[in-house]
Design a protein around this motif. Structure first.
Motif, short mmCIF file in Angstrom:
data_model
loop_
_atom_site.label_atom_id
_atom_site.label_comp_id
_atom_site.label_asym_id
_atom_site.label_seq_id
_atom_site.Cartn_x
_atom_site.Cartn_y
_atom_site.Cartn_z
N ALA A 326 -37.07 3.98 -13.37
CA ALA A 326 -36.33 3.45 -14.52
C ALA A 326 -35.22 4.42 -14.94
O ALA A 326 -34.08 4.01 -15.22
N PHE A 327 -35.54 5.71 -14.94
CA PHE A 327 -34.53 6.68 -15.34
C PHE A 327 -33.44 6.80 -14.28
O PHE A 327 -32.24 6.93 -14.61
N GLU A 328 -33.81 6.76 -13.00
CA GLU A 328 -32.81 6.84 -11.93
C GLU A 328 -31.84 5.66 -11.99
O GLU A 328 -30.64 5.82 -11.72
N GLU A 329 -32.34 4.50 -12.35
CA GLU A 329 -31.48 3.32 -12.50
C GLU A 329 -30.52 3.52 -13.67
O GLU A 329 -29.32 3.21 -13.58
N TYR A 330 -31.07 4.04 -14.76
CA TYR A 330 -30.23 4.34 -15.94
C TYR A 330 -29.19 5.39 -15.59
O TYR A 330 -28.00 5.27 -15.95
N LYS A 331 -29.59 6.43 -14.86
CA LYS A 331 -28.68 7.52 -14.48
C LYS A 331 -27.54 7.00 -13.61
O LYS A 331 -26.37 7.37 -13.79
N LYS A 332 -27.88 6.16 -12.65
CA LYS A 332 -26.88 5.60 -11.76
C LYS A 332 -25.81 4.83 -12.54
O LYS A 332 -24.59 4.97 -12.29
N LYS A 333 -26.26 4.02 -13.48
CA LYS A 333 -25.34 3.24 -14.30
C LYS A 333 -24.49 4.14 -15.17
O LYS A 333 -23.27 3.96 -15.29
N LEU A 334 -25.14 5.16 -15.78
CA LEU A 334 -24.43 6.08 -16.67
C LEU A 334 -23.37 6.88 -15.92
O LEU A 334 -22.23 7.04 -16.39
N PHE A 335 -23.72 7.37 -14.75
CA PHE A 335 -22.77 8.17 -13.96
C PHE A 335 -21.55 7.33 -13.58
O PHE A 335 -20.42 7.83 -13.54
N GLU A 337 -20.34 4.87 -15.33
CA GLU A 337 -19.54 4.74 -16.56
C GLU A 337 -18.76 6.01 -16.85
O GLU A 337 -17.60 5.97 -17.25
N LEU A 338 -19.40 7.16 -16.66
CA LEU A 338 -18.73 8.43 -16.94
C LEU A 338 -17.54 8.66 -16.01
O LEU A 338 -16.54 9.28 -16.39
N LEU A 339 -17.66 8.17 -14.78
CA LEU A 339 -16.58 8.35 -13.81
C LEU A 339 -15.32 7.59 -14.20
O LEU A 339 -14.20 8.01 -13.84
N VAL A 340 -15.48 6.48 -14.90
CA VAL A 340 -14.32 5.65 -15.27
C VAL A 340 -13.91 5.85 -16.73
O VAL A 340 -12.99 5.20 -17.20
N THR A 341 -14.61 6.74 -17.46
CA THR A 341 -14.30 6.98 -18.88
C THR A 341 -13.44 8.23 -19.01
O THR A 341 -13.82 9.30 -18.54
N SER A 342 -12.31 8.06 -19.68
CA SER A 342 -11.43 9.21 -19.91
C SER A 342 -11.50 9.71 -21.33
O SER A 342 -11.01 10.80 -21.66
N ASP A 343 -12.17 8.93 -22.20
CA ASP A 343 -12.31 9.31 -23.62
C ASP A 343 -13.34 10.43 -23.72
O ASP A 343 -14.53 10.24 -23.42
N ALA A 344 -12.92 11.60 -24.15
CA ALA A 344 -13.79 12.78 -24.23
C ALA A 344 -14.94 12.56 -25.21
O ALA A 344 -16.07 13.00 -24.97
N GLU A 345 -14.64 11.87 -26.31
CA GLU A 345 -15.69 11.64 -27.33
C GLU A 345 -16.78 10.74 -26.77
O GLU A 345 -17.98 10.99 -26.95
N VAL A 346 -16.37 9.67 -26.08
CA VAL A 346 -17.34 8.74 -25.48
C VAL A 346 -18.14 9.46 -24.39
O VAL A 346 -19.36 9.30 -24.28
N GLN A 347 -17.42 10.26 -23.64
CA GLN A 347 -18.09 11.00 -22.56
C GLN A 347 -19.15 11.95 -23.11
O GLN A 347 -20.27 12.04 -22.60
N GLU A 348 -18.81 12.65 -24.21
CA GLU A 348 -19.75 13.59 -24.82
C GLU A 348 -20.97 12.86 -25.37
O GLU A 348 -22.11 13.31 -25.21
N ARG A 349 -20.71 11.68 -25.98
CA ARG A 349 -21.82 10.92 -26.55
C ARG A 349 -22.78 10.44 -25.45
O ARG A 349 -24.00 10.52 -25.59
N LYS A 350 -22.20 9.97 -24.37
CA LYS A 350 -23.04 9.49 -23.27
C LYS A 350 -23.83 10.63 -22.61
O LYS A 350 -24.98 10.46 -22.19
N MET A 351 -23.22 11.80 -22.53
CA MET A 351 -23.92 12.95 -21.97
C MET A 351 -25.07 13.39 -22.87
O MET A 351 -26.14 13.77 -22.39
N ASN A 352 -24.85 13.29 -24.19
CA ASN A 352 -25.94 13.62 -25.12
C ASN A 352 -27.08 12.62 -24.99
O ASN A 352 -28.26 12.98 -25.03
N GLU A 353 -26.69 11.34 -24.81
CA GLU A 353 -27.72 10.31 -24.61
C GLU A 353 -28.51 10.59 -23.33
O GLU A 353 -29.72 10.40 -23.27
#
Length: 519
Positions: A326-335, A337-353
């Motif tokens: 379950a976590f690996e699936e979540y990680k794959k999806k998150l990574f 999203e992070l690759l296509v996100t240029s917003d630093a604030e969004v990126q930081e929030r997702k990394m904290n999540e």
């Protein structure tokens, strides 16, 4: 055969020689330089050449546990030794040495190809531990008897044999004898064995082969019976009742009882002694039967315990895999999203999540492990309680039966004393109808002498009985204690390994996002 280097001082297989040999045969160029700098772990070496080094003694090879090929030809080695650690060896060449006897191969059970060409060997022997032997070269030795070839019948996988250059080859019947008795051979002395030769050999030695095969079959049956008996004895020992299904304990009482052996010659005692033995062995048989029945109960209990442990571990592992998937699936999806996100604030929030998710995964996995620890601890406690009860019942019941054995001995002793007093009275009055043997007559000089002799015999018997009882109690207690210690130690080791595994996985998850997305 003379060698140019025979005049050189014999070499010793030391670390320097081994290091150089490994480096010479290792990777070359840049890879070789790196290997030389970092050093090579001998336990990872698969092939080693120690030929033409004037080696006298095989030594210091204990680290080469993964070695599959060893070349030690053209040395001055006199004895096959120092190879017990080479359990994975498949190919060994010790040709052109000074070896006089085939020996030292007991641990090389995987050996397939053995070359002992040009040595001083006179007999084919001591290779019973090489069931996989496929190629054997012992040419240019001193083997001179055809019967040596019969020894090789025990190697069903042997396909290639070289004996050329041995005196035995001068025998006119050598080739047909070899082909007849070693029907599994494909090549003999570098030549393919043709069908015509096989037929001639079989026809010539058909009768002798039939007799030999019959004898081999009989020997095989005898060996199988011995193995079966040894296995049964081992089971009886595990049940603590070995030899109690026979008269061994009874006979052991008299083996160390010289007075009892003399008294056994007393006229009229044989019937009483036979009755004593029959009753004694009958009780011993009850001990044996009960012990074996309880042994089966313990085995069943252990099987059920092991199944319970395995089922619990498997179910727990399945839950852990679900959490990780379950976590690996979540990680794959998150990574993604992070690759296509240029917003630093969004990126930081997702990394904290993500880090919060990692922590939650840690908690879930450790929670599952603690749940398993509690479950296994309870299972182990139940098992220990059940086994303790079983062992207590075993010891208590057997002690009761041994008390019966002791009572039989006491009863026999009383009857023996009574009989001896009657005989003593007749001896004193010179009324004995039968002449007593000299050794026995020496005991009937007076009452004290005969009473002391009977007492000494009785003491020996009781000591034997007591020792057997103590042995059962001690061994059963030691087994239970040792077995439970091992179970607890194994569970402790499993738990530690699992905690380390979870920790390493969580650390990997944390490092993975930091490595890929931290500036």
């Amino acid at each position: 055969m003379s060698r140019l280097y025979d005049t050189v001082e014999p070499s010793v297989i030391d670390d320097e020689m081994l290091r150089k040999a490994v480096e010479e045969q290792g990777p070359k160029e840049e890879a070789g330089k790196i290997a030389k700098q970092e050093g090579v772990d001998y336990c990872d070496v698969l092939s080693l050449r120690l030929d033409f080094r004037n080696i006298l003694k095989v030594d210091n090879l204990w680290q080469f546990t993964k070695l599959t090929k060893l070349q030690m030809d053209n040395n001055i080695i006199e004895k096959i030794e120092g190879m017990d650690a080479l359990v994975n060896l498949r190919w060994l060449d010790m040709s052109f040495n000074n070896i006089e006897m085939i020996e030292g191969l007991d641990k090389l059970t995987k050996l397939e190809d053995l070359t002992l060409f040009n040595n001083r060997i006179t007999r084919l022997e001591n290779m019973d531990s090489l069931p996989n032997l496929h190629v054997l070269s012992v040419g240019n030795n001193k083997i001179d008897q055809l019967d040596n070839l019969i020894y090789l019948r025990r190697f069903p996988n042997l396909r290639t044999l070289n004996l050329t250059g041995n005196p035995v080859c001068d025998d006119q019947g050598y080739k047909l004898f070899a082909v007849a008795y070693l029907s599994h051979l494909v090549y003999l002395d570098f030549r393919l064995i043709d069908e015509d030769t096989r037929q001639k050999a079989h026809s010539l030695y058909e009768n002798k082969l039939g007799e030999l095969m019959h004898n081999e079959k009989q020997a095989e049956v005898a060996i199988e019976a011995e193995k079966k008996a040894a296995q049964e004895l081992l089971k009886h020992k595990d049940a603590y009742v070995e030899h109690l299904n026979s008269s061994v304990l009874f006979e052991s009482m008299y083996k160390e009882d010289p007075e009892g052996m003399k008294l056994a010659l007393l006229p009229g005692l044989q019937d009483m002694l036979k009755d004593f033995q029959d009753k004694f062995v009958e009780v011993c048989m009850k001990i044996f039967e009960f012990g074996m029945k309880e042994y089966e109960k313990r085995c069943k209990e252990m099987r059920e315990f092991n199944t319970c442990i395995q089922d619990a571990e498997a179910a727990n592992k399945k839950q852990a895999v679900t959490v990780i998937d379950a976590f690996e699936e979540y990680k794959k999806k998150l990574f993604t999203e992070l690759l296509v996100t240029s917003d630093a604030e969004v990126q930081e929030r997702k990394m904290n999540e993500y880090h919060e998710g990692v922590n939650e995964t840690w908690d879930k996995l450790m929670g599952l492990e603690m749940q398993l620890v509690d479950q296994l601890e309870e299972t182990i406690k139940d098992f220990e309680r059940n086994m303790t009860d079983l062992m207590s019942q075993l010891v208590e019941y057997i002690q009761g039966l041994i008390t019966q054995v002791r009572d039989l001995e006491n009863s026999h002793n009383e009857k023996l004393l009574e009989m001896c007093m009657t005989v003593l009275e007749k001896v004193v009055k010179n009324e004995m109808d039968e002449e007593l043997p000299d050794d026995l007559r020496m005991l009937f000089v007076d009452k004290d002498t005969i009473v002391n002799a009977i007492g000494a015999s009785h003491d020996v018997h009781l000591i034997k009985i007591d020792n057997r009882e103590d042995e059962i109690v001690t061994r059963s207690g030691a087994w239970l204690s040792g077995h439970m210690q091992k179970i607890h130690a194994d569970e402790c080791a499993r738990n530690r390994a699992r905690v380390v595994e979870i920790t390493n996985y969580i650390d990997h998850l944390r490092d993975e996002i930091d490595t890929q997305f931290m500036p």
